[in-house]
Write an enzyme that holds these catalytic residues in place. Structure first.
Site, short mmCIF file in Angstrom:
data_model
loop_
_atom_site.label_atom_id
_atom_site.label_comp_id
_atom_site.label_asym_id
_atom_site.label_seq_id
_atom_site.Cartn_x
_atom_site.Cartn_y
_atom_site.Cartn_z
N GLY A 59 0.86 -1.18 0.00
CA GLY A 59 0.00 0.00 0.00
C GLY A 59 0.89 1.22 0.00
O GLY A 59 0.68 2.18 -0.73
N MET B 133 5.15 2.68 1.68
CA MET B 133 6.39 2.34 2.37
C MET B 133 6.94 3.59 3.05
O MET B 133 7.06 4.64 2.43
CB MET B 133 7.41 1.78 1.36
CG MET B 133 8.79 1.54 1.93
SD MET B 133 8.77 0.32 3.26
CE MET B 133 10.15 0.88 4.25
N ASN C 284 9.73 4.98 3.91
CA ASN C 284 11.11 5.49 3.79
C ASN C 284 11.22 6.85 4.48
O ASN C 284 10.38 7.72 4.28
CB ASN C 284 11.50 5.67 2.32
CG ASN C 284 11.05 4.52 1.47
OD1 ASN C 284 11.44 3.39 1.68
ND2 ASN C 284 10.18 4.81 0.50
N GLU D 32 2.10 5.48 7.86
CA GLU D 32 3.47 5.69 7.40
C GLU D 32 4.17 6.81 8.19
O GLU D 32 5.36 6.74 8.45
CB GLU D 32 3.51 6.01 5.90
CG GLU D 32 2.83 4.96 5.02
CD GLU D 32 3.30 3.53 5.25
OE1 GLU D 32 4.46 3.32 5.67
OE2 GLU D 32 2.50 2.60 5.02
#
Length: 825
Positions: free
Chosen positions: A273, A275, A277, A310
Site C-alpha cells: 500500500g 512504504m 522510507n 506511514e
C-alpha cells in the site's frame, strides 16, 4: 512438516559502515544503472576480506584505503548468490582502524517492484515512459548498491543522483546542490543533504515526472505530496492529513520529527500500500490520491489511515528501529494501531475505532483461530522468510494486542512509556522486550509477563461464562480455553493473561469490574447487580478473546441490542463472536440467525459491515448446499428495511458513515437481486454511461456490481470501456474489483484473461482474480483453475511476496470439501 529452513548467517561484524557516499546514474531507456560507492568504514578486527550484501549487481572495481595510507585493490569478488552476499578479498590484511571503501558497479532497473526498479506510467499526451523508484524493505537495498543490509547496521548516507535535467529527483533528504553533469549536458547531478544515522531498508530515491502541492506543518516541517503530472489537485487531501498528523505525533511522543522535510509520492507500479522510507514515503496511487469529484468516502478514509500509518513509522521504526526482522510485528502492529488514533484525531466523525474492530480485530481473530496460524513474534533467519510474516497476524493481531495493552495501561502511562522508549533508543535499534521495559517502568504493571502470552504463542482464548444470582450479587464463573476454528479444543492448553472488563445494564459504557485473568478458571462476584440487569464481558471489544455466554446470559442481552442501549462496538463484538462460534461448530447457526432479528433498528455502518461480512461467509458455505436460494432471501429480508430507510440519495446533514452505509446496503440488495434496487441501479447506470447524470463516487461500486451480477456480455463490454476511459487509478481499481460478479462461464473467462492483460497493473491482477473467485460458484472454480494454469507466470511475477499469498487466500477461500482441500494442498 515445515520445509527445512536454509542455514543462514548474519554478516560478520569485523567491518562496519560509518557513512555511505553513493552516486547512482539510472538509464531510463536501457533499464540499467551505474553506481559509485565511497563508504567510510571501520575495520574492527583485522581481516583480508569484506563481506557485504549484494544481489543482481556486477562489481567492476573495488578498493580499500586505510586512513592516511595507500589504496589496496580487491583481487577477487566471490558472489554467494544464494545468500545474496559478496566477499571482496584483498591481497594483504586490512588492519584495525577506519578507511575508505570504494566500489564501482552496475545493476539493472528490474520490473519486479523491489530493489531499484522501473515503474511504467503514461504521460498526459499518451506516451509510455518509465520512472526509476525504490522499494528496499525488507532486504532489497542490496539490489541497488552493495551494503550491510541489516536493520541493526546503521550509518549515515550522502546520496547523489545523475538524472535527465527535465526529471524530478528525490531522496530521503533535501536537495543541497544541483549542477550540470560534466560528460553530458542533458543530465544534471543532484546532491542531497546527509541523512541521520539510519538503516538501509529506509533509504529511497525516485526519478520521474511529477507535480506537487506543499504546506508547512505547525512545527515547521516542509510537507510535499508528489502526484502524476497534471494531478496536483489530487494531492491536497493527503497534504492536509499529513500537515495535521506530524504535530499530532510530535505531541503524542513528545519527540520532534527529526528531518527538515517529508515527501509523500504516488508511484504507478507499487506492490504494497505504501512504504515509510524516512522523509520520502512512497504510495500506491490509490493510497494517496483523492479527487473531490471521483473519489468515494472509503478511499478518503483509506488514504487518511495509510498516511497516519506511514508517518507514525517516522518515529516508531525509523528513529528507533527493530534489531532484526523477528521484531517486525512491533513496528507494524504499533503503526497499524496508532494510525487509528491519528485518524480519530483528524476526523472524529469517522467513528474509526468501531471500524478498527471490524477491519483489524475480527480479521486477526479469523486467521489466528486456524491450526496453522503463527505467533505474532516469529524468529526469522534467512531474508526470504521475512516476506512471509507481513500478514494479518503481524499487522492486525499486533495492532489489536497493542490496543488491548494501551487500554490496560491507560493513555497517560502509555505515552510516558513511549517517550521513554523513543528517547532511550533514538538512532539505535531495539527489541520487543525493550518496549515492554519502558512501559513497565511507566505503569508499574507486569507488562512483559502479560504480553508474552499474546506475542510468543499463537492463538487466543475463548472465555466461557455463566452467572448465578445470589441475593443482590451476581456470581460469574469464567473458564478460558484456546479458541479453534475447527471446533472445541482438546489438546494441552496454553494459558493467557487476559485483561477482562465487565459492564452491566446500569452503565453499558463503563467497566463495573476490571480484572487480570491469569489462570484457567476464575470466579468473580459483581456486587449489587439485580436479577433484571444484564452482564456483558469485554467492554468495547478491546480484549483479544471471544466470549461464549450461557444461554440465559445471552438471552438477556438481546433486548439491549434491539433498543441500542448496548454501544455499537459491543453489538458488533457480540454478533461476531456468535458467528464464529457457529462456524466452529460450537453453537448452532440457527441461534445466531435468531439473534440477527434483534438488529432490525441497527443504524451503525460498521455493525452492518461486519454483519454483512458474516452473512457473506455463511452464504458462501451454503452455496455448497441446497439452501443457497433461502439464504439470499434471508439477506434480502435483513437488508430491505435499512435500504428503504436510507434510499438512494444523500439527505441533508448526512456524513461520511451514511455514505459508506448506503453503498454497503445497496450493493448487498442489488447482488441478492432485490427487484426495486436492481431496476433503480439499471436506470442510474444508463444515465451514467450516457453522460446525462454521472453517478456519485459512493454509488459506483454498488451499481456496477449489481449490473454485472445480473448482466450479460454487453454489460461487461460497457464496464471494460469505462475502465479504459477512466483517468483515475481509483476508478480503474473499483471496476477491476467487481468484474468478477459476472456469472456466465465464457464471460468469466474473459475477465480472467483481462486480469493478466496490459490493461491491469501487475499489483492489481490479484484483486481481479480474487473478485472472480468471490463472485459466484462458477467463478470460484474458474479462478482456481486459472491460477493453476498460469502459475508459472503469476509466481514469477510476485515470487515470495505477500501478493502471492493474498492471491492464494482469495482463490481458495470459498471451497468446502475434502477433495478440494487435497487439490489445494
Amino acid at each position: 512438516a515445515m520445509p527445512e529452513k536454509r542455514p543462514f548467517e548474519r554478516l560478520p561484524a569485523d567491518v562496519s559502515p560509518l557513512n555511505y557516499g553513493l552516486c547512482l546514474k539510472p538509464d531510463l531507456i536501457d533499464f540499467t544503472f551505474e553506481g559509485k560507492l565511497e563508504a567510510a568504514v571501520q575495520v574492527k578486527q583485522a581481516t583480508n576480506q569484506i563481506v557485504m550484501n549484494c544481489a543482481d549487481i556486477d562489481i567492476i572495481t573495488a578498493s580499500y584505503a586505510p586512513q592516511g595510507d595507500e589504496e589496496v585493490h580487491a583481487t577477487g569478488f566471490n558472489y554467494q548468490n544464494e545468500d545474496e552476499k559478496v566477499a571482496l578479498s584483498f591481497p594483504s590484511t586490512l588492519q584495525k582502524g577506519t578507511g575508505m571503501l570504494k566500489i564501482d558497479f552496475v545493476g539493472e532497473l528490474n520490473d519486479k517492484m523491489k530493489g531499484f526498479y522501473r515503474s511504467k506510467y503514461t504521460t498526459p499526451s499518451g506516451d509510455t515512459r518509465y520512472a526509476a523508484v525504490t522499494q528496499f524493505e525488507a532486504t532489497d537495498a542490496r539490489r541497488a548498491f552493495p551494503c550491510w543490509d541489516e536493520p541493526a547496521i546503521k550509518a549515515t548516507f550522502d546520496i547523489s543522483l545523475v538524472v535527465p535535467k527535465d526529471r524530478v529527483a528525490l531522496s530521503n533528504m533535501n536537495v543541497v546542490d544541483r549542477k550540470p553533469y560534466p560528460d553530458d549536458e542533458s543530465l544534471v547531478e543532484v546532491k542531497f543533504a546527509r541523512t541521520p544515522i539510519m538503516s538501509t531498508y529506509l533509504v529511497a530515491f525516485v526519478v520521474g515526472e511529477y507535480d506537487f502541492v506543499e504546506a508547512r506543518s505547525l512545527d515547521g516541517v516542509l510537507v510535499r505530496v508528489y502526484t502524476p503530472v497534471g494531478k496536483a489537485e489530487q494531492g491536497k487531501f493527503a497534504l492536509e492529513v499529513a500537515a495535521k498528523t506530524l504535530p499530532f505525533y510530535k505531541d503524542y511522543f513528545n519527540v520532534p520529527y527529526p528531518l527538515p522535510k517529508i515527501d509523500l509520492i504516488a508511484i504507478a507500479d507499487f506492490a504494497a500500500g505504501a512504504m515509510e522510507n524516512w522523509g520520502l514515503v512512497t504510495y500506491r496511487e490509490t493510497a494517496l490520491l483523492i479527487d473531490p469529484k471521483n473519489s468515494c468516502s472509503s478511499s478518503r478514509q483509506w488514504v487518511a489511515l495509510v498516511v497516519g500509518h506511514e508517518l507514525a513509522h517516522q518515529w516508531f521504526g525509523n528513529l528507533v528501529t527493530m534489531e532484526w526482522w523477528t521484531h517486525l510485528w512491533l513496528n507494524e502492529g504499533f503503526a497499524s494501531w496508532i494510525e487509528y488514533l491519528c485518524v480519530d484525531h483528524c476526523f472524529p466523525e469517522y467513528d474509526i475505532w468501531t471500524q478498527f474492530v471490524s477491519a483489524d480485530y475480527t480479521r486477526a481473530q479469523e486467521l489466528d483461530a486456524l491450526d496453522n496460524s503463527h505467533p505474532i513474534e516469529v524468529s526469522v533467519g534467512h531474508p526470504s522468510e521475512v516476506d512471509e510474516i507481513f500478514d494479518a497476524i503481524s499487522y492486525s493481531k499486533g495492532a489489536s494486542v497493542i490496543r488491548m495493552l494501551h487500554d490496560y495501561i491507560g493513555d497517560e502511562d502509555f505515552r510516558k512509556g513511549m517517550n521513554l522508549y523513543l528517547t532511550k533508543f533514538q538512532q539505535k535499534n531495539a527489541a520487543t522486550e525493550d518496549l515492554w521495559d519502558s512501559l513497565e517502568k511507566a505503569s508499574g504493571k507486569p507488562i512483559a509477563a502479560v504480553m508474552n502470552t499474546w506475542t510468543k504463542q499463537m492463538g487466543f482464548p475463548l472465555i466461557y461464562v455463566e452467572a448465578e444470582q445470589q441475593e443482590d450479587d451476581r456470581v460469574l464463573k469464567l473458564v478460558q480455553k484456546k479458541f479453534c476454528a475447527s471446533g472445541p479444543y482438546t489438546g494441552d492448553f496454553p494459558m493467557w493473561m487476559v485483561p477482562i472488563s465487565i459492564c452491566t445494564s446500569e452503565d453499558p459504557t463503563c467497566a463495573k469490574m476490571q480484572v487480570l485473568m491469569d489462570k484457567p478458571e476464575l470466579t468473580l462476584v459483581l456486587k449489587d447487580t439485580k436479577p433484571d440487569q444484564w452482564v456483558k464481558l469485554n467492554l468495547g471489544t478491546v480484549g483479544f478473546y471471544r466470549t461464549q455466554y450461557s444461554p440465559d446470559m445471552l438471552e438477556s442481552l438481546i433486548p439491549a441490542i434491539k433498543d441500542l442501549s448496548l454501544p455499537p462496538v459491543d453489538r458488533l463484538g457480540l454478533q461476531n463472536d456468535l458467528f464464529s462460534l457457529a462456524r466452529a461448530g460450537i453453537i448452532s447457526t440457527v441461534e445466531v440467525l435468531k439473534v440477527m432479528e434483534a438488529f432490525v433498528n441497527e443504524p451503525n455502518y460498521t455493525v452492518w459491515s461486519d454483519l454483512s461480512c458474516n452473512l457473506g461467509i455463511l452464504s458462501t458455505l451454503l452455496s455448497h448446499t441446497d439452501f443457497y436460494e433461502e439464504i439470499q432471501v434471508f439477506v434480502k429480508d435483513v437488508f430491505t428495511p435499512i435500504g428503504e430507510r436510507l434510499g438512494w440519495d444523500p439527505k441533508p446533514g448526512e456524513g461520511h458513515l451514511d455514505a459508506l452505509l448506503r453503498g454497503l446496503v445497496l450493493g448487498k440488495l442489488g447482488k441478492a437481486g432485490h427487484k426495486a434496487t436492481l431496476e433503480e441501479a439499471r436506470r442510474r447506470f444508463k444515465e451514467h454511461v450516457e453522460g446525462k447524470q454521472i453517478l456519485s463516487a459512493d454509488l459506483r461500486s454498488p451499481v456496477y456490481v449489481t449490473l454485472l451480477k445480473h448482466g450479460d456480455s454487453s454489460t461487461l463490454d460497457t464496464m471494460l470501456k469505462l475502465h479504459k476511459q477512466a483517468d483515475m487509478q481509483e476508478e480503474k481499481n473499483r471496476i477491476e474489483r467487481v468484474l468478477g460478479a459476472i456469472s456466465q462461464p465464457e464471460l468469466i473467462q474473459k475477465v480472467l484473461t483481462f486480469a493478466l492483460s496490459e490493461e491491469v497493473r501487475p499489483q492489481d491482477t490479484v484483486s481481479v482474480i480474487g473478485g472472480v473467485a468471490g463472485g459466484s460458484k462458477q467463478g470460484r472454480k474458474a479462478a482456481w483453475k486459472f491460477v493453476r494454469d498460469n502459475w508459472e507466470e503469476l509466481y514469477n511475477r510476485y515470487q515470495g511476496g505477500f501478493l502471492i499469498s493474498r492471491l492464494i487466500k482469495l482463490t481458495v477461500d470459498g471451497f468446502a470439501n475434502d477433495k478440494m482441500a487435497a487439490e489445494v494442498k
